[in-house]
Scaffold this motif. Structure first.
Motif, mmCIF file in Angstrom:
data_model
loop_
_atom_site.group_PDB
_atom_site.id
_atom_site.type_symbol
_atom_site.label_atom_id
_atom_site.label_comp_id
_atom_site.label_asym_id
_atom_site.label_seq_id
_atom_site.Cartn_x
_atom_site.Cartn_y
_atom_site.Cartn_z
ATOM 1 N N TYR A 43 61.482 -4.730 18.179
ATOM 2 C CA TYR A 43 59.582 -3.840 18.450
ATOM 3 C C TYR A 43 58.617 -3.356 17.189
ATOM 4 O O TYR A 43 59.603 -2.773 16.333
ATOM 5 C CB TYR A 43 60.472 -2.608 19.639
ATOM 6 N N LYS A 44 57.620 -4.079 17.325
ATOM 7 C CA LYS A 44 57.133 -3.526 16.433
ATOM 8 C C LYS A 44 56.008 -3.331 17.288
ATOM 9 O O LYS A 44 55.312 -2.870 18.528
ATOM 10 C CB LYS A 44 56.172 -4.715 16.341
ATOM 11 N N ALA A 45 54.965 -1.963 16.452
ATOM 12 C CA ALA A 45 53.762 -1.380 16.528
ATOM 13 C C ALA A 45 52.560 -1.580 17.466
ATOM 14 O O ALA A 45 52.525 -2.747 17.033
ATOM 15 C CB ALA A 45 53.432 0.420 16.000
ATOM 16 N N GLN A 46 52.742 -1.649 18.471
ATOM 17 C CA GLN A 46 51.541 -1.686 19.593
ATOM 18 C C GLN A 46 50.210 -1.762 18.485
ATOM 19 O O GLN A 46 49.514 -0.704 18.358
ATOM 20 C CB GLN A 46 51.298 -1.749 20.865
ATOM 21 N N ILE A 47 49.272 -3.112 18.052
ATOM 22 C CA ILE A 47 48.180 -3.308 17.824
ATOM 23 C C ILE A 47 46.775 -3.692 18.678
ATOM 24 O O ILE A 47 46.980 -4.392 18.948
ATOM 25 C CB ILE A 47 47.966 -3.766 16.845
ATOM 26 N N LYS A 48 45.797 -2.542 18.755
ATOM 27 C CA LYS A 48 44.702 -2.427 19.613
ATOM 28 C C LYS A 48 43.877 -2.507 18.858
ATOM 29 O O LYS A 48 43.322 -2.283 17.604
ATOM 30 C CB LYS A 48 44.620 -1.453 20.682
ATOM 31 N N GLU A 49 42.081 -3.783 19.487
ATOM 32 C CA GLU A 49 41.036 -3.630 18.608
ATOM 33 C C GLU A 49 40.308 -2.114 19.654
ATOM 34 O O GLU A 49 40.759 -1.839 20.109
ATOM 35 C CB GLU A 49 40.487 -4.990 19.256
ATOM 36 N N THR A 50 39.725 -1.810 18.040
ATOM 37 C CA THR A 50 38.881 -0.282 18.118
ATOM 38 C C THR A 50 37.141 -0.885 17.778
ATOM 39 O O THR A 50 37.233 -1.630 17.481
ATOM 40 C CB THR A 50 40.099 0.733 17.778
ATOM 41 N N SER A 51 36.294 -0.159 17.930
ATOM 42 C CA SER A 51 34.898 -0.284 17.163
ATOM 43 C C SER A 51 34.725 1.643 17.444
ATOM 44 O O SER A 51 34.782 2.188 17.739
ATOM 45 C CB SER A 51 34.552 -0.763 18.445
ATOM 46 N N ARG A 52 33.760 1.090 16.471
ATOM 47 C CA ARG A 52 32.580 2.797 16.237
ATOM 48 C C ARG A 52 31.355 2.591 16.006
ATOM 49 O O ARG A 52 31.098 1.117 15.576
ATOM 50 C CB ARG A 52 33.100 3.854 14.630
ATOM 51 N N ASP A 53 30.510 3.106 16.507
ATOM 52 C CA ASP A 53 28.617 2.867 16.274
ATOM 53 C C ASP A 53 28.714 3.992 15.482
ATOM 54 O O ASP A 53 29.531 5.440 15.166
ATOM 55 C CB ASP A 53 28.640 2.987 17.465
ATOM 56 N N LYS A 54 27.339 3.881 14.669
ATOM 57 C CA LYS A 54 26.325 4.144 13.889
ATOM 58 C C LYS A 54 24.946 4.291 14.567
ATOM 59 O O LYS A 54 24.429 3.720 14.426
ATOM 60 C CB LYS A 54 26.357 3.676 13.142
ATOM 61 N N VAL A 55 24.659 5.316 14.932
ATOM 62 C CA VAL A 55 23.433 5.798 15.940
ATOM 63 C C VAL A 55 22.715 5.964 14.590
ATOM 64 O O VAL A 55 22.354 6.715 13.677
ATOM 65 C CB VAL A 55 23.220 6.183 16.761
ATOM 66 N N VAL A 56 21.452 5.443 14.190
ATOM 67 C CA VAL A 56 19.848 5.954 13.191
ATOM 68 C C VAL A 56 18.912 5.863 14.286
ATOM 69 O O VAL A 56 18.156 5.362 14.964
ATOM 70 C CB VAL A 56 20.128 4.595 12.416
ATOM 71 N N THR A 57 18.913 6.976 14.029
ATOM 72 C CA THR A 57 16.950 7.704 14.789
ATOM 73 C C THR A 57 16.282 8.052 13.685
ATOM 74 O O THR A 57 16.809 8.569 12.853
ATOM 75 C CB THR A 57 17.436 8.669 15.329
ATOM 76 N N GLN A 58 14.897 7.920 13.991
ATOM 77 C CA GLN A 58 13.474 7.818 13.463
ATOM 78 C C GLN A 58 12.351 8.775 14.166
ATOM 79 O O GLN A 58 12.258 8.397 15.428
ATOM 80 C CB GLN A 58 12.888 5.992 13.186
ATOM 81 N N VAL A 59 12.237 9.812 12.502
ATOM 82 C CA VAL A 59 11.202 10.608 13.760
ATOM 83 C C VAL A 59 10.421 10.704 12.735
ATOM 84 O O VAL A 59 10.234 11.250 10.640
ATOM 85 C CB VAL A 59 12.209 11.912 14.130
ATOM 86 N N ILE A 60 9.251 10.902 13.580
ATOM 87 C CA ILE A 60 8.563 10.977 12.268
ATOM 88 C C ILE A 60 7.217 12.544 12.605
ATOM 89 O O ILE A 60 6.569 12.890 13.871
ATOM 90 C CB ILE A 60 7.329 10.186 12.192
ATOM 91 N N HIS A 61 6.548 13.566 12.278
ATOM 92 C CA HIS A 61 6.508 14.884 12.235
ATOM 93 C C HIS A 61 5.124 14.532 11.922
ATOM 94 O O HIS A 61 4.742 14.663 10.580
ATOM 95 C CB HIS A 61 6.928 15.888 11.999
#
Length: 199
Positions: free
Chosen positions: A143-161
């Motif tokens: 038995y081997k450890a189960q390996i699963k695909e995963t993902s992560r997101d980076k959200v970039v927002t622009q604000v002008i005052h």
């Protein structure tokens, strides 16, 4: 009266006594030749062979992952004939017909995958040629450890005052559309370790 040799104690049986006078008769002057014919006595013999099955369930480091599976014991037998004079046994009987170890499904262990989903079946036949060899079936399922695909997101927002010199709003802020950047990786479901190797 004459006492004959105790042939039975040596493993013989009487095949034929040529004349009954070999045991009792009238003594004559001339030599008397009496023939007693013997043959080898025999007795039935049997031998047995037991074949076992065991499956070991282990992790990659060799430690037990699950209780061993012990299959039913297969019993095979054969009859033969023993020569009571020479002690030689002739194994001329038929062996018990072939038997089988059925398919055994490997147990499921959470967050692990196995290299063998099932073991078997095995057909076992005992013959005079393989009687002296090891016919037991012993398997290892890893038995081997189960390996699963995963993902992560980076959200970039622009604000002008937009402001006056005194800092008060001059115009509503401008908020851009969110930019989303995603990366893929893999996760070890046992240790929870994540490797971020995707673009």
């Amino acid at each position: 009266q004459n006492t004959l040799w105790d042939w039975a104690s040596a493993g013989y049986v009487l095949a034929e006594m040529y004349v009954p006078e070999a045991l009792k008769g009238t003594i004559k002057d001339d030599p008397q030749h009496h023939y007693v014919y013997l043959t080898h006595n025999t007795a039935p013999e049997d031998r047995h062979r037991y074949v076992n099955q065991v499956i070991h369930y282990i992790y990659e480091d060799g430690t037990p992952a699950h209780e061993d599976y012990n299959g039913k014991t297969l019993h095979f037998a054969q009859t033969g004939t023993k020569d009571l004079v020479t002690g030689k046994i002739t194994w001329d009987g038929e062996w018990t017909p072939g038997q089988s170890f059925e398919i055994v499904k490997s147990p499921e262990i959470e967050n692990y995958v196995t290299d063998r989903l099932e073991v078997g079946p095995y057909d076992i036949t005992v013959t005079n040629d393989n009687y002296g060899t090891n016919l037991d079936k012993e398997d290892w399922v890893v038995y081997k450890a189960q390996i699963k695909e995963t993902s992560r997101d980076k959200v970039v927002t622009q604000v002008i005052h937009y402001v006056y010199e005194d800092g008060s709003p001059a115009k509503p802020d401008h908020v851009s559309v969110n930019l989303v950047f995603t990366q893929t990786g893999i996760k070890n479901m046992v240790t929870s370790e994540e490797i971020w190797d995707g673009e």
